[in-house]
Each structure stands twice: as structure tokens, then as C-alpha cells.
Design a protein around this motif. Sequence first.
Motif, PDB file in Angstrom:
ATOM      1  N   GLU A  81      -8.276  -5.617   6.114  1.00 14.17           N
ATOM      2  CA  GLU A  81      -9.460  -5.026   5.626  1.00 14.17           C
ATOM      3  C   GLU A  81     -10.325  -6.036   5.130  1.00 14.17           C
ATOM      4  OE1 GLU A  81      -9.766  -1.568   2.160  1.00 14.17           O
ATOM      5  OE2 GLU A  81      -9.147  -3.249   1.546  1.00 14.17           O
ATOM      6  N   SER A  88     -16.532  -1.950   3.574  1.00 13.18           N
ATOM      7  CA  SER A  88     -15.265  -2.636   3.949  1.00 13.18           C
ATOM      8  C   SER A  88     -14.877  -1.693   5.278  1.00 13.18           C
ATOM      9  CB  SER A  88     -14.152  -2.399   2.979  1.00 13.18           C
ATOM     10  OG  SER A  88     -13.889  -0.923   2.860  1.00 13.18           O
ATOM     11  N   THR A  90     -11.741  -1.662   8.437  1.00 15.07           N
ATOM     12  CA  THR A  90     -10.242  -2.459   8.715  1.00 15.07           C
ATOM     13  C   THR A  90     -10.024  -2.402  10.265  1.00 15.07           C
ATOM     14  OG1 THR A  90      -9.467  -0.838   7.238  1.00 15.07           O
ATOM     15  CG2 THR A  90      -7.989  -1.548   8.640  1.00 15.07           C
ATOM     16  N   THR A 121     -13.759 -10.621   1.529  1.00 16.28           N
ATOM     17  CA  THR A 121     -12.442 -10.627   1.141  1.00 16.28           C
ATOM     18  C   THR A 121     -11.545 -10.199   2.229  1.00 16.28           C
ATOM     19  OG1 THR A 121     -13.071 -10.180  -1.416  1.00 16.28           O
ATOM     20  CG2 THR A 121     -10.936  -9.321  -0.605  1.00 16.28           C
ATOM     21  N   ARG A 123      -7.965  -8.539   3.145  1.00 18.14           N
ATOM     22  CA  ARG A 123      -6.526  -7.985   2.567  1.00 18.14           C
ATOM     23  C   ARG A 123      -5.843  -7.727   3.840  1.00 18.14           C
ATOM     24  NH1 ARG A 123      -4.212  -2.973   1.032  1.00 18.14           N
ATOM     25  NH2 ARG A 123      -6.028  -1.646   2.108  1.00 18.14           N
ATOM     26  N   PHE A 125      -2.334  -6.036   5.206  1.00 18.44           N
ATOM     27  CA  PHE A 125      -1.645  -5.040   5.065  1.00 18.44           C
ATOM     28  C   PHE A 125      -0.888  -4.534   6.032  1.00 18.44           C
ATOM     29  CE2 PHE A 125      -5.551  -3.143   5.801  1.00 18.44           C
ATOM     30  CZ  PHE A 125      -5.121  -1.623   6.107  1.00 18.44           C
ATOM     31  N   ASN A 134       1.118  -6.601   1.548  1.00 18.75           N
ATOM     32  CA  ASN A 134      -0.177  -6.451   1.031  1.00 18.75           C
ATOM     33  C   ASN A 134      -0.833  -7.548   0.298  1.00 18.75           C
ATOM     34  OD1 ASN A 134      -2.497  -4.841   0.006  1.00 18.75           O
ATOM     35  ND2 ASN A 134      -1.431  -3.910  -1.532  1.00 18.75           N
ATOM     36  N   GLU A 135      -1.358  -8.354   1.069  1.00 22.55           N
ATOM     37  CA  GLU A 135      -1.832  -9.704   0.255  1.00 22.55           C
ATOM     38  C   GLU A 135      -3.476  -9.813   0.412  1.00 22.55           C
ATOM     39  OE1 GLU A 135      -0.203 -11.758  -1.238  1.00 22.55           O
ATOM     40  OE2 GLU A 135       1.919 -10.854  -0.596  1.00 22.55           O
ATOM     41  N   GLU A 136      -4.133 -10.131  -0.729  1.00 24.62           N
ATOM     42  CA  GLU A 136      -5.595 -10.539  -0.618  1.00 24.62           C
ATOM     43  C   GLU A 136      -6.146 -11.789  -1.096  1.00 24.62           C
ATOM     44  OE1 GLU A 136      -8.672  -8.140  -3.514  1.00 24.62           O
ATOM     45  OE2 GLU A 136      -7.666  -6.786  -2.187  1.00 24.62           O
ATOM     46  N   THR A 138      -9.972 -13.856  -1.590  1.00 23.70           N
ATOM     47  CA  THR A 138     -11.327 -13.649  -1.575  1.00 23.70           C
ATOM     48  C   THR A 138     -12.018 -15.339  -1.292  1.00 23.70           C
ATOM     49  OG1 THR A 138     -11.396 -11.730  -2.788  1.00 23.70           O
ATOM     50  CG2 THR A 138     -13.608 -13.351  -2.832  1.00 23.70           C
TER      51      THR A 138
END
Length: 225
Positions: A81, A88, A90, A121, A123, A125, A134-136, A138
Motif C-alpha cells: 500500500e 493511497s 495498493t 509510506t 505498507r 501486508f 503487516n509492516e509499514e 515511511t
Amino acid sequence: MRGSLYRLGVLTGTAVLFLTVLGALTGPASAHGSASSGEHEFTIGFGTEPAYQGFPNSAQVIITHHDGEPVTKLEGELQVEVTYGDESTTIPLEPNFLPGVYGEEGDYRAWFVPSRAGQYTFRIFGELAGKRVNEELTSGPKTFSDVLDTGAESFPVQDPTTGELAERLDREVPRLNQEIVASSTSTSDEVSSARTLAIVGIVVGVLGLIVGGIALAASRKSGTA
């Protein structure tokens, strides 16, 4: 002559060796952030750095096991994402390698064109080897670089960016539409006035013919009498 060629060969070989060693030391993810999930490590950043506004790029995710062994097959489905401000989108992750043929094993990409300069950013997932991911991260000084405006690097002249052109169009199109509508209304009014004058002219002409005919008939009768 041979001595010159020999020195040129030595210098060229030295330069190539230096660049090779430098590339090996820095690696493909010199300005990336890292994250860990379950049995896997993720190295995250832009695929092409520095990243410039309006140029094709990608969210790069290098996936390895804890022992450093690259993950060559995604046992599950991972997506990225991409977020900029309040916007945003995906994008699915795709392998950017073919084992034994090209690319670095474990290198996965989500391709897109960053259309604005600034902070992004990523993300990551989905599911990998039966585990949820689920890692994010920035962009910033401690992770990966922001997207840069091409204006500062332009040469010999600084042309407007695609974003600036889009903003200018957003401003100018409504104004042009208003002018077109006003011009159309004015033209319509002028045509309507001309049509009215033409009709009045025709009516006056017909009335003139009728009056003239009556006067002619009357004068003939008077002459006969």
C-alpha cells in the motif's frame, strides 16, 4: 604507444575494480529501511534512488530468511500500500528476478510512478509462508529517501514538472470554460438580435409593399374616374 595503452588499461581496470567493490559494499539497498516479521527480514525502499517526481519507479522489498537466504518464491500473496498524504493505492508485489538468469534473488517490486515530490509510506501486508505480514515504513532520514522535485536538478533550463502543469490546468480549465460560455451567450444574444431585426425588416418591407399596392390601386381608380 604501447606504454600509453598499458597505462590506460591499468587505469580502466582499476576504475572497474573500484566500482565493483563499491557496489558490493553498498549493495542495491543503500538507502532502505528494514523490518522483521516472523521468520523473514524485509529491506524496503525505492527501487531506483534517488527517486524523482514523474519518473517510473517502484517500491522495492528484498525478502530474506533470518539467516540471509533469499526468498525466491512467495508462498502466499503480498501487496504494497503506497500512501502520499491522504491518497493511497495498493499494488501487488512481483519478482524482479529469474533465478540463475537475471536480477538479485529475493528482490520484489511494486511498480508505480510517483507523481508528487515529498514523503511516501510503504505498507507491506498479506500472507507469507502461512504467516500474516503487516509492516509499514515511511520515507525519511532513518529509512529511505523522499521523492525529489526534478526542478532543482534540471539543466540547462528548469521546466515545470508534471504536477505543476496539472495544477495549472486545474486553474485554467474552469476559467476557459467560463469564457467560452460567456462568449457563446454573447454570440447567441447577437444572433438573436440580428434575427429579430431581420424579421422586423421583412415585416416592414411587406407592409410597405401592401401600402404601395393600395396606393397604386387607388391612383388607378382615380385616374379612371
